[in-house]
Write an enzyme that holds these catalytic residues in place. Structure first.
Site, PDB file in Angstrom:
ATOM      1  N   ARG A  23       0.760  -0.843   0.260  1.00 53.78           N
ATOM      2  CA  ARG A  23      -0.268   0.043  -0.303  1.00 53.78           C
ATOM      3  C   ARG A  23       1.014   1.413   0.022  1.00 53.78           C
ATOM      4  O   ARG A  23       0.164   2.143  -0.717  1.00 53.78           O
ATOM      5  CB  ARG A  23      -0.833   0.290   0.991  1.00 53.78           C
ATOM      6  N   ASN A  41      -6.138  -3.045   1.552  1.00 51.04           N
ATOM      7  CA  ASN A  41      -6.186  -4.371   1.590  1.00 51.04           C
ATOM      8  C   ASN A  41      -7.261  -5.341   1.460  1.00 51.04           C
ATOM      9  O   ASN A  41      -7.895  -4.313   2.366  1.00 51.04           O
ATOM     10  CB  ASN A  41      -5.268  -4.467   2.967  1.00 51.04           C
TER      11      ASN A  41
END
Length: 95
Positions: A23, A41
């Site tokens: 990320r 996620n």
């Protein structure tokens, strides 16, 4: 980009993509390309993203998602068109 996105895609990235700074890497790469959107996620171990910006920068980001950061092992990336208006004014990680 200040609302000038002309292309947006939702991307779904599978493989070893959680616990490897995917990320943060995505956020940094997207911001460097002048893109807006988000990355998060998913419960199944995958990562999803909304990527918006000019067509070439979005395409560059999608190509980069196939590799990810150094410790990632991407096995599959799928994309679908999205509405550029859905993107926030910056690129962010959603927790």
């Amino acid at each position: 980009m200040e609302g000038l996105a002309d292309t947006a895609l939702r991307a779904h990235v599978e493989g070893r993509v959680q616990g490897v700074a995917f990320r943060a890497w995505t956020k940094g790469r997207a911001r460097a390309l002048g893109l807006t959107g988000w990355v998060r996620n998913e419960a199944d171990g995958s990562v999803s993203a909304l990527i918006a910006g000019d067509t070439e920068s979005v395409a560059q980001m999608v190509r980069a998602l196939h590799d990810g950061p150094i410790h990632a092992r991407v096995t599959r990336v799928t994309t679908e068109r999205a509405d550029p208006a859905e993107a926030p004014p910056d690129f962010r990680v959603i927790y």
